[in-house]
Write a protein that holds these residues in place. Structure first.
Motif, PDB file in Angstrom:
ATOM      1  N   VAL A  27       0.860  -1.187   0.000  1.00  0.00           N
ATOM      2  CA  VAL A  27       0.000   0.000   0.000  1.00  0.00           C
ATOM      3  C   VAL A  27       0.897   1.238   0.000  1.00  0.00           C
ATOM      4  O   VAL A  27       1.828   1.333   0.802  1.00  0.00           O
ATOM      5  CB  VAL A  27      -0.950   0.014   1.216  1.00  0.00           C
ATOM      6  CG1 VAL A  27      -1.737   1.306   1.288  1.00  0.00           C
ATOM      7  CG2 VAL A  27      -1.892  -1.181   1.168  1.00  0.00           C
ATOM      8  N   ARG A  96     -11.960  12.203  -1.612  1.00  0.00           N
ATOM      9  CA  ARG A  96     -10.684  11.558  -1.941  1.00  0.00           C
ATOM     10  C   ARG A  96      -9.749  11.755  -0.749  1.00  0.00           C
ATOM     11  O   ARG A  96     -10.105  12.363   0.248  1.00  0.00           O
ATOM     12  CB  ARG A  96     -10.060  12.176  -3.193  1.00  0.00           C
ATOM     13  CG  ARG A  96     -10.861  12.021  -4.467  1.00  0.00           C
ATOM     14  CD  ARG A  96     -10.794  10.584  -5.012  1.00  0.00           C
ATOM     15  NE  ARG A  96     -11.631  10.419  -6.182  1.00  0.00           N
ATOM     16  CZ  ARG A  96     -11.228  10.567  -7.428  1.00  0.00           C
ATOM     17  NH1 ARG A  96      -9.985  10.875  -7.682  1.00  0.00           N
ATOM     18  NH2 ARG A  96     -12.074  10.401  -8.419  1.00  0.00           N
ATOM     19  N   ILE A 116      -9.782  12.500   5.825  1.00  0.00           N
ATOM     20  CA  ILE A 116      -9.121  11.267   5.410  1.00  0.00           C
ATOM     21  C   ILE A 116      -7.634  11.573   5.221  1.00  0.00           C
ATOM     22  O   ILE A 116      -7.271  12.414   4.394  1.00  0.00           O
ATOM     23  CB  ILE A 116      -9.748  10.707   4.122  1.00  0.00           C
ATOM     24  CG1 ILE A 116     -11.230  10.403   4.373  1.00  0.00           C
ATOM     25  CG2 ILE A 116      -8.997   9.463   3.657  1.00  0.00           C
ATOM     26  CD1 ILE A 116     -12.009  10.004   3.138  1.00  0.00           C
ATOM     27  N   PHE A 131      -6.730   6.567   5.527  1.00  0.00           N
ATOM     28  CA  PHE A 131      -7.316   6.254   4.217  1.00  0.00           C
ATOM     29  C   PHE A 131      -7.543   4.764   4.018  1.00  0.00           C
ATOM     30  O   PHE A 131      -8.312   4.368   3.148  1.00  0.00           O
ATOM     31  CB  PHE A 131      -6.453   6.826   3.083  1.00  0.00           C
ATOM     32  CG  PHE A 131      -5.137   6.117   2.877  1.00  0.00           C
ATOM     33  CD1 PHE A 131      -5.002   5.153   1.890  1.00  0.00           C
ATOM     34  CD2 PHE A 131      -4.033   6.427   3.643  1.00  0.00           C
ATOM     35  CE1 PHE A 131      -3.790   4.500   1.685  1.00  0.00           C
ATOM     36  CE2 PHE A 131      -2.817   5.799   3.456  1.00  0.00           C
ATOM     37  CZ  PHE A 131      -2.685   4.827   2.470  1.00  0.00           C
ATOM     38  N   ILE A 132      -6.915   3.920   4.827  1.00  0.00           N
ATOM     39  CA  ILE A 132      -7.105   2.473   4.710  1.00  0.00           C
ATOM     40  C   ILE A 132      -8.216   1.961   5.632  1.00  0.00           C
ATOM     41  O   ILE A 132      -8.525   0.780   5.615  1.00  0.00           O
ATOM     42  CB  ILE A 132      -5.793   1.700   4.979  1.00  0.00           C
ATOM     43  CG1 ILE A 132      -5.289   1.965   6.398  1.00  0.00           C
ATOM     44  CG2 ILE A 132      -4.753   2.034   3.938  1.00  0.00           C
ATOM     45  CD1 ILE A 132      -4.136   1.080   6.819  1.00  0.00           C
ATOM     46  N   SER A 133      -8.821   2.856   6.411  1.00  0.00           N
ATOM     47  CA  SER A 133      -9.884   2.443   7.332  1.00  0.00           C
ATOM     48  C   SER A 133     -11.155   2.094   6.557  1.00  0.00           C
ATOM     49  O   SER A 133     -11.390   2.610   5.458  1.00  0.00           O
ATOM     50  CB  SER A 133     -10.182   3.552   8.340  1.00  0.00           C
ATOM     51  OG  SER A 133     -10.822   4.633   7.688  1.00  0.00           O
ATOM     52  N   PRO A 134     -11.989   1.217   7.114  1.00  0.00           N
ATOM     53  CA  PRO A 134     -13.236   0.845   6.433  1.00  0.00           C
ATOM     54  C   PRO A 134     -14.131   2.041   6.112  1.00  0.00           C
ATOM     55  O   PRO A 134     -14.724   2.096   5.035  1.00  0.00           O
ATOM     56  CB  PRO A 134     -13.913  -0.106   7.427  1.00  0.00           C
ATOM     57  CG  PRO A 134     -12.790  -0.673   8.233  1.00  0.00           C
ATOM     58  CD  PRO A 134     -11.778   0.435   8.338  1.00  0.00           C
ATOM     59  N   ALA A 136     -13.224   5.238   5.575  1.00  0.00           N
ATOM     60  CA  ALA A 136     -12.634   5.998   4.471  1.00  0.00           C
ATOM     61  C   ALA A 136     -12.862   5.280   3.144  1.00  0.00           C
ATOM     62  O   ALA A 136     -13.206   5.908   2.141  1.00  0.00           O
ATOM     63  CB  ALA A 136     -11.147   6.222   4.714  1.00  0.00           C
ATOM     64  N   LYS A 137     -12.700   3.973   3.143  1.00  0.00           N
ATOM     65  CA  LYS A 137     -12.847   3.206   1.905  1.00  0.00           C
ATOM     66  C   LYS A 137     -14.254   3.315   1.321  1.00  0.00           C
ATOM     67  O   LYS A 137     -14.413   3.379   0.107  1.00  0.00           O
ATOM     68  CB  LYS A 137     -12.486   1.739   2.139  1.00  0.00           C
ATOM     69  CG  LYS A 137     -10.996   1.510   2.296  1.00  0.00           C
ATOM     70  CD  LYS A 137     -10.707   0.051   2.541  1.00  0.00           C
ATOM     71  CE  LYS A 137      -9.224  -0.222   2.663  1.00  0.00           C
ATOM     72  NZ  LYS A 137      -8.947  -1.638   2.901  1.00  0.00           N
ATOM     73  N   ILE A 138     -15.278   3.336   2.186  1.00  0.00           N
ATOM     74  CA  ILE A 138     -16.643   3.421   1.648  1.00  0.00           C
ATOM     75  C   ILE A 138     -17.006   4.839   1.217  1.00  0.00           C
ATOM     76  O   ILE A 138     -17.944   5.026   0.448  1.00  0.00           O
ATOM     77  CB  ILE A 138     -17.711   2.864   2.624  1.00  0.00           C
ATOM     78  CG1 ILE A 138     -17.788   3.720   3.882  1.00  0.00           C
ATOM     79  CG2 ILE A 138     -17.467   1.401   2.914  1.00  0.00           C
ATOM     80  CD1 ILE A 138     -19.022   3.474   4.725  1.00  0.00           C
ATOM     81  N   VAL A 140     -14.781   7.084  -0.294  1.00  0.00           N
ATOM     82  CA  VAL A 140     -14.024   7.523  -1.465  1.00  0.00           C
ATOM     83  C   VAL A 140     -14.891   7.485  -2.721  1.00  0.00           C
ATOM     84  O   VAL A 140     -15.654   6.544  -2.936  1.00  0.00           O
ATOM     85  CB  VAL A 140     -12.750   6.670  -1.634  1.00  0.00           C
ATOM     86  CG1 VAL A 140     -12.078   6.918  -2.970  1.00  0.00           C
ATOM     87  CG2 VAL A 140     -11.778   6.961  -0.503  1.00  0.00           C
TER      88      VAL A 140
END
Length: 166
Positions: A27, A96, A116, A131-134, A136-138, A140
């Motif tokens: 990552v 983003r 984020i 940014f790798i947290s659940p 944040a991912k949903i 983006v």
């Protein structure tokens, strides 16, 4: 000389240094400029601490220096792999990396603000999520008015995007 001929009390202790915030293998280490500045300030503080140790016992001094050096090694690796994201170049109407997002969570009447950020900068108490947290991912690629659902073991939590800023 072989370590077998050294007295046990003369053996160096291996410094136990806690790992930095988790960044999965492969990552990219994205950071904001603020996050990079914090990493550089942390390095400066550790370097200053090492140079100004007030420990007179030589063994204790070596252990303290080894501990600081181990922390610096981890930190320098993070700095070397960091990729600063220019927030001005992010699409201003989408979530983003670096976005400050105002969210209505579920049926709550209040709005919560989260930014984020990179893994080293993340601090939920300050409203900064990695940014790798659940969550944040949903979020983006979402826009104002969009909803994102986080599936938890016992429920689904809905996040409605009220505002996006950079």
């Amino acid at each position: 000389m072989s370590r077998g001929f050294v007295k046990e009390e003369d053996q160096e202790e291996v410094p136990m240094v806690p790992p930095r915030a988790d960044l999965p293998d492969g990552v990219i280490n994205y950071v904001t400029q603020v996050g990079m500045n914090a990493l550089l300030e942390e390095r400066e503080a550790l370097t200053t601490e090492r140079e100004h140790l007030e420990i007179t016992n030589e063994k204790e001094r070596r252990i303290a220096v080894n501990h600081i050096n181990a922390k610096l090694q981890l930190l320098n690796n993070r700095i070397a792999t960091a990729k600063i994201v220019d927030l001005k170049k992010q699409p201003q109407n989408e979530v983003r990396f670096g976005a400050l997002v105002a969210l209505k969570i579920g049926n709550a009447m209040t709005v919560k603000n989260y930014q984020i950020v990179g893994v080293d900068e993340a601090d939920i108490a300050k409203g900064k999520i990695a940014f790798i947290s659940p969550i944040a991912k949903i979020l983006v690629n979402k826009k104002v008015g969009d909803k994102a659902t986080l599936k938890l073991p016992t429920e689904e939590r809905v996040f409605e995007i009220k505002e996006i800023a950079y």
